[in-house]
Each structure stands twice: as structure tokens, then as C-alpha cells.
Motif scaffolding. Structure first.
Motif, PDB file in Angstrom:
ATOM      1  N   VAL A 157       0.839  -1.202   0.000  1.00  0.00           N
ATOM      2  CA  VAL A 157       0.000   0.000   0.000  1.00  0.00           C
ATOM      3  C   VAL A 157       0.874   1.253   0.000  1.00  0.00           C
ATOM      4  CG1 VAL A 157      -1.576   1.382   1.420  1.00  0.00           C
ATOM      5  CG2 VAL A 157      -2.030  -1.047   1.044  1.00  0.00           C
ATOM      6  N   LEU A 158       1.899   1.264   0.851  1.00  0.00           N
ATOM      7  CA  LEU A 158       2.774   2.434   0.909  1.00  0.00           C
ATOM      8  C   LEU A 158       3.592   2.584  -0.371  1.00  0.00           C
ATOM      9  CD1 LEU A 158       1.831   2.595   3.805  1.00  0.00           C
ATOM     10  CD2 LEU A 158       4.199   2.974   4.514  1.00  0.00           C
ATOM     11  N   LYS A 159       4.009   1.467  -0.970  1.00  0.00           N
ATOM     12  CA  LYS A 159       4.767   1.538  -2.223  1.00  0.00           C
ATOM     13  C   LYS A 159       3.910   2.150  -3.332  1.00  0.00           C
ATOM     14  CE  LYS A 159       8.369   0.304  -4.794  1.00  0.00           C
ATOM     15  NZ  LYS A 159       9.748   0.794  -4.563  1.00  0.00           N
ATOM     16  N   ILE A 160       2.653   1.731  -3.400  1.00  0.00           N
ATOM     17  CA  ILE A 160       1.752   2.287  -4.418  1.00  0.00           C
ATOM     18  C   ILE A 160       1.558   3.779  -4.183  1.00  0.00           C
ATOM     19  CG2 ILE A 160      -0.624   2.262  -5.275  1.00  0.00           C
ATOM     20  CD1 ILE A 160      -0.639  -0.765  -4.691  1.00  0.00           C
ATOM     21  N   ARG A 161       1.363   4.154  -2.929  1.00  0.00           N
ATOM     22  CA  ARG A 161       1.136   5.571  -2.620  1.00  0.00           C
ATOM     23  C   ARG A 161       2.356   6.425  -2.949  1.00  0.00           C
ATOM     24  NH1 ARG A 161       1.522   9.704   0.841  1.00  0.00           N
ATOM     25  NH2 ARG A 161      -0.361  11.004   1.038  1.00  0.00           N
ATOM     26  N   GLU A 162       3.550   5.876  -2.686  1.00  0.00           N
ATOM     27  CA  GLU A 162       4.771   6.662  -2.850  1.00  0.00           C
ATOM     28  C   GLU A 162       5.268   6.716  -4.297  1.00  0.00           C
ATOM     29  OE1 GLU A 162       7.341   4.621  -0.194  1.00  0.00           O
ATOM     30  OE2 GLU A 162       6.411   5.459   1.624  1.00  0.00           O
ATOM     31  N   THR A 163       4.937   5.707  -5.107  1.00  0.00           N
ATOM     32  CA  THR A 163       5.541   5.621  -6.440  1.00  0.00           C
ATOM     33  C   THR A 163       4.553   5.788  -7.585  1.00  0.00           C
ATOM     34  OG1 THR A 163       5.310   3.196  -6.512  1.00  0.00           O
ATOM     35  CG2 THR A 163       7.331   4.083  -5.543  1.00  0.00           C
ATOM     36  N   THR A 164       3.271   5.913  -7.287  1.00  0.00           N
ATOM     37  CA  THR A 164       2.269   6.096  -8.339  1.00  0.00           C
ATOM     38  C   THR A 164       1.328   7.230  -7.958  1.00  0.00           C
ATOM     39  OG1 THR A 164       0.444   4.694  -7.522  1.00  0.00           O
ATOM     40  CG2 THR A 164       2.298   3.569  -8.580  1.00  0.00           C
ATOM     41  N   ALA A 165       0.465   7.574  -8.894  1.00  0.00           N
ATOM     42  CA  ALA A 165      -0.553   8.595  -8.627  1.00  0.00           C
ATOM     43  C   ALA A 165      -1.898   7.960  -8.275  1.00  0.00           C
ATOM     44  CB  ALA A 165      -0.711   9.494  -9.848  1.00  0.00           C
ATOM     45  N   ILE A 166      -1.898   6.633  -8.019  1.00  0.00           N
ATOM     46  CA  ILE A 166      -3.146   5.908  -7.768  1.00  0.00           C
ATOM     47  C   ILE A 166      -3.427   5.849  -6.266  1.00  0.00           C
ATOM     48  CG2 ILE A 166      -4.432   3.809  -8.240  1.00  0.00           C
ATOM     49  CD1 ILE A 166      -2.220   3.050 -10.249  1.00  0.00           C
ATOM     50  N   PRO A 167      -4.602   6.277  -5.808  1.00  0.00           N
ATOM     51  CA  PRO A 167      -4.929   6.142  -4.384  1.00  0.00           C
ATOM     52  C   PRO A 167      -5.075   4.669  -4.003  1.00  0.00           C
ATOM     53  CG  PRO A 167      -6.361   7.753  -5.463  1.00  0.00           C
ATOM     54  CD  PRO A 167      -5.638   7.026  -6.541  1.00  0.00           C
ATOM     55  N   PRO A 168      -4.339   4.197  -2.975  1.00  0.00           N
ATOM     56  CA  PRO A 168      -4.482   2.812  -2.541  1.00  0.00           C
ATOM     57  C   PRO A 168      -5.546   2.667  -1.448  1.00  0.00           C
ATOM     58  CG  PRO A 168      -2.617   3.800  -1.432  1.00  0.00           C
ATOM     59  CD  PRO A 168      -3.215   4.884  -2.300  1.00  0.00           C
ATOM     60  N   VAL A 169      -6.252   1.531  -1.479  1.00  0.00           N
ATOM     61  CA  VAL A 169      -7.267   1.227  -0.466  1.00  0.00           C
ATOM     62  C   VAL A 169      -6.934  -0.137   0.140  1.00  0.00           C
ATOM     63  CG1 VAL A 169      -9.717   0.852   0.011  1.00  0.00           C
ATOM     64  CG2 VAL A 169      -9.031   2.548  -1.702  1.00  0.00           C
ATOM     65  N   PRO A 170      -6.305  -0.173   1.314  1.00  0.00           N
ATOM     66  CA  PRO A 170      -5.991  -1.460   1.927  1.00  0.00           C
ATOM     67  C   PRO A 170      -7.233  -2.148   2.494  1.00  0.00           C
ATOM     68  CG  PRO A 170      -5.334   0.336   3.372  1.00  0.00           C
ATOM     69  CD  PRO A 170      -5.787   0.965   2.091  1.00  0.00           C
ATOM     70  N   HIS A 171      -7.263  -3.478   2.357  1.00  0.00           N
ATOM     71  CA  HIS A 171      -8.282  -4.260   3.039  1.00  0.00           C
ATOM     72  C   HIS A 171      -7.885  -4.409   4.504  1.00  0.00           C
ATOM     73  CE1 HIS A 171      -9.816  -6.565  -0.783  1.00  0.00           C
ATOM     74  NE2 HIS A 171      -9.503  -5.300  -1.053  1.00  0.00           N
ATOM     75  N   LEU A 172      -8.878  -4.556   5.368  1.00  0.00           N
ATOM     76  CA  LEU A 172      -8.643  -4.812   6.784  1.00  0.00           C
ATOM     77  C   LEU A 172      -9.738  -5.740   7.276  1.00  0.00           C
ATOM     78  CD1 LEU A 172      -6.839  -4.162   9.207  1.00  0.00           C
ATOM     79  CD2 LEU A 172      -8.279  -2.173   9.676  1.00  0.00           C
TER      80      LEU A 172
END
Length: 301
Positions: free
Chosen positions: A63-78
Motif C-alpha cells: 500500500v505504501l509503495k503504491i502511494r509513494e511511487t504512483t498517482a493511484i490512491p491505494p485502499v488497503p483491506h482490513l
């Protein structure tokens, strides 16, 4: 970006789901997939959470990698399984501190090696309990966004396997929304009539949040078995099975049939004003990119 803003900005939304890789090679393959799909300008991507929190750190890292390296908002499951309130609060604080703005709150399933899992001894027995806890976290002001986390929940067009009473099932879904859910993302399905009926019944029950349709194209006969396992009770319509039979087991033909069928599903959903389509990618990009292209969505950001 908060999910309310995402869904208000773009209707219908288009989103993808990934799962955390378990090897270095799989990590590299997944990042290649994400780069390929970023050109589709998805509204967001979600990242799954293993049974009982078994992929907790891998989910967090992805999730953090996607947030830091792309412009796509990540939505983690919990998920609820195997977590205390203090553990959930710690996970939420880590995501809040990292600027993650959304969570998909699920009941989840115990790992297979927990056959005697006792739900009665849990801090969170139902997804609604988790939604309520996230809402209280939001109200505490611990998230940098004054609205706190945007919250998604799951819906089941073909019915929840643990709740055969469909009226009671909608009561449970309504309770999750009333606790603070901002949107519903459905389990995969292969007959759009199931989705349209589910959506109508939700509206009649007073559930008025956006409902995103979950689509997983069949890309191999093996993937069908996995789908049946992931979505207990998944119904494969005769129309799809006949088309797959005509492929006579040829892998390339099976893939073409599956992509074509999913593209037809998506076109009909779009024609009937779906709020959004969520693609279960199995960490691959080809099928989703081909569906986008067939629908004229390659630059639909």
C-alpha cells in the motif's frame, strides 16, 4: 484522496484489486503490472489482506509503495479475524500517519489451520463492528483528513454463503452502511441480473451509497477453480460455460472467451448506470487492459 471525493469526481469509477506477492520475483512482476495499469488511470486500487492478518506487513508495504511511487490512491483491506482493538488501532494509526485515506472493512475468514476459531471471543465479530471502530477512530481526530478514513464494505449479489436469508443479509449490509460505510464493493459475479437485482433491493432497503460491481474475467480453466474457491457459491451461467466448452480446452481460446464475456458484462453494466466497476486482476494486467480497450476506456481517467 478520500473515497467520497474519488467517487464524486468520476462516475462510473474504475478500480483494480491486487494481492501482496510472496516472493521477490512476484514483487517485480506485480510492479510491472501496476505500471501497465496506471496508464488506465484507475480511480483507486485495493490491496487484499490475508486470512487472519497473515499478510499484514506485506499489505502495508505494498500500500505504501503504491502511494509513494504512483498517482493511484491505494485502499488497503482490513479484516476482523484474529485482531484486538489495540491491534486495529495501531494499523489505522500507521496508515493515517502515512497519509492513506481509505480502508475496505471486511469480516474476513480464519486461516485454514484455525479450524476451531471462536468468533464469540473476538473484539470484532462482524464487519459492522470494524466499521464502527474505524468511525470512532475518525471521530477522535487521529487522521490528518478531518473526515478520517473513507470506508468501504463488501456486498454479495449472489448472496452471502453464511446468510441464506436474503432479507437478513440486507439488514446486515444496511447496518454496515449505517455504521459509517461510504461505498459497497461487490463480490465477483457472472450474471448481471444478479447485480441489478441486488442493487434494486439495496435501494428499496434504503441503502443509498455507491455500489461498485466486482468483475473477474476468466483467463484460464484453472482460474475458474480459484474463483469458485474465493467466492463461495459463485455461479457460472450456462452461457459462459457453453462458450468455454467451445474453446475445447485451448488456453488461448479460453482466455479470449473469458475476456470477451467480461467485456460484455462491463458494457451492459455501463449502459445501466453502474456506479463503478472493480476488477479483480489476480495481479495480471492483460485481461483488464483488453477490456478497457474494447470499451473505449483506455484513456478514461
Amino acid at each position: 484522496m478520500h473515497i467520497r471525493d474519488i467517487l464524486a469526481k468520476r462516475r462510473p469509477s474504475f478500480s483494480f484489486e491486487f494481492f501482496p506477492p510472496k516472493s521477490a520475483a512476484a514483487v517485480e512482476d506485480l510492479y510491472g503490472t501496476i505500471v501497465e495499469l496506471e496508464s488506465c488511470q484507475p480511480s483507486f486500487v485495493s490491496v487484499t489482506y490475508g486470512a487472519g492478518g497473515s499478510t499484514r506487513e506485506m499489505t502495508h508495504d505494498l500500500v505504501l509503495k503504491i502511494r509513494e511511487t504512483t498517482a493511484i490512491p491505494p485502499v488497503p483491506h482490513l479484516t476482523c479475524v484474529g485482531h484486538s482493538e489495540s491491534q486495529i488501532e495501531e494499523i489505522l494509526r500507521r496508515y493515517a500517519d502515512a497519509g492513506v485515506c481509505n480502508i475496505l472493512a471486511l469480516r474476513g475468514d480464519p486461516p485454514r489451520d484455525w479450524p476451531d476459531y471462536d468468533w464469540s471471543d473476538c473484539d470484532f465479530r462482524h464487519a459492522g463492528d470494524l466499521v464502527r471502530f474505524i468511525r470512532k477512530f475518525n471521530e477522535s481526530g487521529a487522521h490528518p483528513d478531518p473526515r478520517g478514513f473513507g470506508i468501504g464494505v463488501a456486498g454479495f449479489p449472489e448472496g452471502h454463503p453464511a446468510t441464506p436469508n436474503r432479507l437478513l443479509e440486507l439488514d446486515h449490509l444496511k447496518a454496515k452502511v449505517d455504521e459509517g460505510a461510504d461505498y459497497i464493493c461487490t463480490q465477483l459475479f457472472f450474471d448481471n441480473h444478479d447485480f441489478f437485482d441486488f442493487r434494486d433491493r439495496c435501494r428499496l432497503r434504503g441503502i443509498d451509497v455507491p455500489i461498485l460491481a466486482g468483475i473477474m474475467p476468466v483467463t484460464s480453466l484453472g482460474s475458474m477453480s480459484r474463483m469458485a474457491e474465493l467466492a463461495a457459491g459463485a455461479r457460472f451461467p450456462a452461457k459462459l460455460l457453453r462458450a468455454l466448452d467451445r474453446a475445447n480446452g485451448d488456453p488461448a481460446s479460453v482466455e479470449k472467451v473469458g475476456i470477451h464475456y467480461a467485456a460484455q458484462q462491463c458494457a451492459e453494466l455501463l449502459d445501466h448506470d453502474v456506479d463503478g466497476i472493480h476488477f479483480y486482476t489476480l495481479n495480471k494486467s492483460k485481461a483488464t487492459r483488453e477490456i478497457y480497450a474494447s470499451l473505449g476506456l483506455a484513456s478514461a481517467g
